[in-house]
Every structure is written in C-alpha cells, then in structure tokens.
Scaffold this motif. Structure first.
Motif, PDB file in Angstrom:
ATOM      1  N   ARG A   1       0.834  -1.208   0.000  1.00 17.84           N
ATOM      2  CA  ARG A   1       0.000   0.000   0.000  1.00 17.84           C
ATOM      3  C   ARG A   1       0.868   1.258   0.000  1.00 17.84           C
ATOM      4  NH1 ARG A   1      -5.067  -0.249   3.742  1.00 17.84           N
ATOM      5  NH2 ARG A   1      -5.450  -1.821   2.154  1.00 17.84           N
ATOM      6  N   GLU A   2       1.935   1.256   0.783  1.00 21.42           N
ATOM      7  CA  GLU A   2       2.856   2.390   0.775  1.00 21.42           C
ATOM      8  C   GLU A   2       3.462   2.586  -0.614  1.00 21.42           C
ATOM      9  OE1 GLU A   2       4.593   2.537   5.331  1.00 21.42           O
ATOM     10  OE2 GLU A   2       5.493   1.132   3.913  1.00 21.42           O
ATOM     11  N   ALA A   3       3.786   1.488  -1.283  1.00 19.77           N
ATOM     12  CA  ALA A   3       4.349   1.580  -2.631  1.00 19.77           C
ATOM     13  C   ALA A   3       3.354   2.217  -3.599  1.00 19.77           C
ATOM     14  CB  ALA A   3       4.751   0.186  -3.119  1.00 19.77           C
ATOM     15  N   LEU A   4       2.090   1.837  -3.502  1.00 18.79           N
ATOM     16  CA  LEU A   4       1.073   2.412  -4.383  1.00 18.79           C
ATOM     17  C   LEU A   4       0.905   3.906  -4.124  1.00 18.79           C
ATOM     18  CD1 LEU A   4      -1.665  -0.394  -4.338  1.00 18.79           C
ATOM     19  CD2 LEU A   4      -0.036   0.135  -6.164  1.00 18.79           C
ATOM     20  N   ILE A   5       0.969   4.306  -2.854  1.00 13.13           N
ATOM     21  CA  ILE A   5       0.866   5.734  -2.536  1.00 13.13           C
ATOM     22  C   ILE A   5       2.070   6.480  -3.107  1.00 13.13           C
ATOM     23  CG2 ILE A   5       0.883   7.426  -0.674  1.00 13.13           C
ATOM     24  CD1 ILE A   5      -1.779   6.136  -0.962  1.00 13.13           C
TER      25      ILE A   5
ATOM     26  N   GLU B   1       5.171  13.691   1.786  1.00  9.02           N
ATOM     27  CA  GLU B   1       4.232  13.421   0.687  1.00  9.02           C
ATOM     28  C   GLU B   1       3.478  12.103   0.835  1.00  9.02           C
ATOM     29  OE1 GLU B   1       5.833  15.268  -3.364  1.00  9.02           O
ATOM     30  OE2 GLU B   1       7.354  14.066  -2.352  1.00  9.02           O
ATOM     31  N   VAL B   2       4.195  11.030   1.123  1.00 11.76           N
ATOM     32  CA  VAL B   2       3.544   9.723   1.171  1.00 11.76           C
ATOM     33  C   VAL B   2       2.588   9.633   2.355  1.00 11.76           C
ATOM     34  CG1 VAL B   2       3.917   7.233   1.432  1.00 11.76           C
ATOM     35  CG2 VAL B   2       5.409   8.574  -0.061  1.00 11.76           C
ATOM     36  N   ASP B   3       3.036  10.057   3.536  1.00 13.17           N
ATOM     37  CA  ASP B   3       2.182   9.978   4.721  1.00 13.17           C
ATOM     38  C   ASP B   3       0.968  10.896   4.578  1.00 13.17           C
ATOM     39  OD1 ASP B   3       1.204  10.145   7.527  1.00 13.17           O
ATOM     40  OD2 ASP B   3       3.001   8.979   7.928  1.00 13.17           O
ATOM     41  N   LYS B   4       1.185  12.090   4.066  1.00 13.33           N
ATOM     42  CA  LYS B   4       0.064  13.027   3.889  1.00 13.33           C
ATOM     43  C   LYS B   4      -0.971  12.454   2.936  1.00 13.33           C
ATOM     44  CE  LYS B   4      -1.061  17.817   2.737  1.00 13.33           C
ATOM     45  NZ  LYS B   4      -2.229  17.440   1.909  1.00 13.33           N
ATOM     46  N   ARG B   5      -0.512  11.886   1.815  1.00 17.62           N
ATOM     47  CA  ARG B   5      -1.465  11.306   0.860  1.00 17.62           C
ATOM     48  C   ARG B   5      -2.200  10.125   1.480  1.00 17.62           C
ATOM     49  NH1 ARG B   5      -1.538  11.733  -4.809  1.00 17.62           N
ATOM     50  NH2 ARG B   5      -0.324  13.624  -4.368  1.00 17.62           N
ATOM     51  N   PHE B   6      -1.488   9.331   2.268  1.00 22.37           N
ATOM     52  CA  PHE B   6      -2.093   8.188   2.951  1.00 22.37           C
ATOM     53  C   PHE B   6      -3.275   8.659   3.802  1.00 22.37           C
ATOM     54  CE2 PHE B   6      -0.004   3.900   3.718  1.00 22.37           C
ATOM     55  CZ  PHE B   6      -1.166   3.259   4.068  1.00 22.37           C
TER      56      PHE B   6
END
Length: 231
Positions: free
Chosen positions: A53-57, A173-178
């Motif tokens: 899931r992290e990779a997709l984000i 970026e990744v955490d915010k989008r998550f």
C-alpha cells in the motif's frame, strides 16, 4: 577477487514501487487500466499488504497511478520513465508504530501535568475540530495541533521534541497522501472525532490511565484503518 554487491538501504516500499513502475513504463499496464488487487500484488511480490500500500501511494505521489479508495489503483498516462518517486518520505506504517509507543504515555503525563491554559487550548482546538466535523470537513492541521498540545501538556520537552519530529514526518508526501485518502471516508472521520473527545475528556478529568487507554485505542483504530479501510 571477491565480487560483492552493495547493500541497498532504500526503503522496501520504494523498491517495490520501482518494480511496479518498471512494469508500467514497459507497457505491461496501459493508461486507464486497473492494477491487480492489493492482495494479488502483495502475494506476487512476496511483501506485506501495508508495504504494498505504501508503494502504491508513492507511485500516486509520482503521478504514475491514481488510487481510488474502495476501488483500486489505476494507471495514469502517458508517463515518462524519469518520473521520480518520493525518496525522502518516511514509511507511514513505521511512523504510526512509533506514535503508538509514545503518544499514549504523553496523554497519561498530560492528564497529570497539564496547566489550566493547556486545558483551555485543548478545548479550543477540539471546538474547531467539531465545527469542521459538523460541516463534514477534516483538517489535518487541527489534528496535529491537538496531538502536539497534548505533548506540550505532558511537561517533558524531549518527548515534545520527538513527537514534533514524528508529526513533521506526517506532512511528508507519502504519509500526507495516505491520511488524505483516509479522510475521505466519513465513518473514519467520525470515529477519529469521537476518539479525540474521549482523550481530551480523560485529560480534563486528570485520569492518566483513561487518557493512556483512550490514546492507545485511537492510534490502534487509525493504524487498523490505514491497513484495512481501503479496497
């Protein structure tokens, strides 16, 4: 002479994102096409679903895919092989794991130590969050402000600094989008609001055990939502 390969210290989710990106740019998945399910991708790659899931984000941040909560991930395009992944972002799952270690204790300490002006600040922030909830909105900034006000109330400057670092990572970026994806789900927003009310109520009552338990339950819920409330 020994032939050795350098050990990669890149985050696992970025290595996984690289593999999926290579497949996309090689034409294995056309623009507009839905990628296989998380379960199938994770099984094919031999990784956990949280890592997948992290990779997709990360791919979404890079503009290569579009993640639709409750549906799946779709290829965007046309894309260039040079599209960059967010190399500097920490793992959202790892950030949450550390928060679960520290924030329940911060809440318990705040229940014992917070000053009257700190309680007033918590009430003010909770009021802003409730006003947003009444309008079916969510503000990550008020969320941050509430948690850091609790950390401030704990009366331990080192703990406050560490939690500030963690929350700064939340803006990557990744955490915010998550978390932006989570915030689109009404039931998640409602539960988080209820959790925050319970945490503040325990601190106001000066009940350290209840504050610790309420914060732990809140972070457990968000952690589970990050992993389950998706497809």
């Amino acid at each position: 002479m020994m032939k050795l390969q350098a050990v990669s210290n890149r985050k696992l989710y970025l290595q996984i994102a690289d593999q999926i990106r290579d497949q996309i740019t090689a034409g294995a998945a056309a623009p507009g096409k839905q990628l296989p399910s998380e379960r199938d991708l994770a099984a094919s790659l031999g990784v956990s679903r949280p890592t997948l899931r992290e990779a997709l984000i990360a791919l979404e941040v890079a503009g290569l895919v579009e993640v639709r909560v409750g549906v799946g991930a779709f290829v965007r395009g046309p894309q260039s092989p040079g599209d960059g992944l967010p190399e500097q972002s920490h793992s959202p799952v790892e950030i949450m794991a550390v928060r679960r270690m520290l924030e329940p204790e911060a809440a318990a300490l705040a229940a014992q130590s917070i000053a009257p002006e700190g309680l007033a600040r918590l009430a003010e922030v909770l009021g802003h969050m409730q006003a947003d909830a009444d309008q079916d909105r969510w503000s990550s900034e008020w969320d941050r402000t509430l948690h850091l006000a609790i950390a401030e109330g704990a009366g331990n400057s080192m703990l406050r600094e560490i939690l500030d670092i963690l929350w700064n990572s939340r803006s990557e970026e990744v955490d915010k989008r998550f978390h932006d994806h989570l915030a689109t789900i009404s039931e998640v927003r409602q539960q988080i609001m209820e959790d925050h009310r319970a945490i503040v109520a325990a601190i106001v009552q000066r009940d350290g055990e209840a504050a610790r338990a309420a914060m732990a339950a809140h972070l457990d819920y968000v952690s589970a939502a990050m992993l389950n409330t998706w497809e």
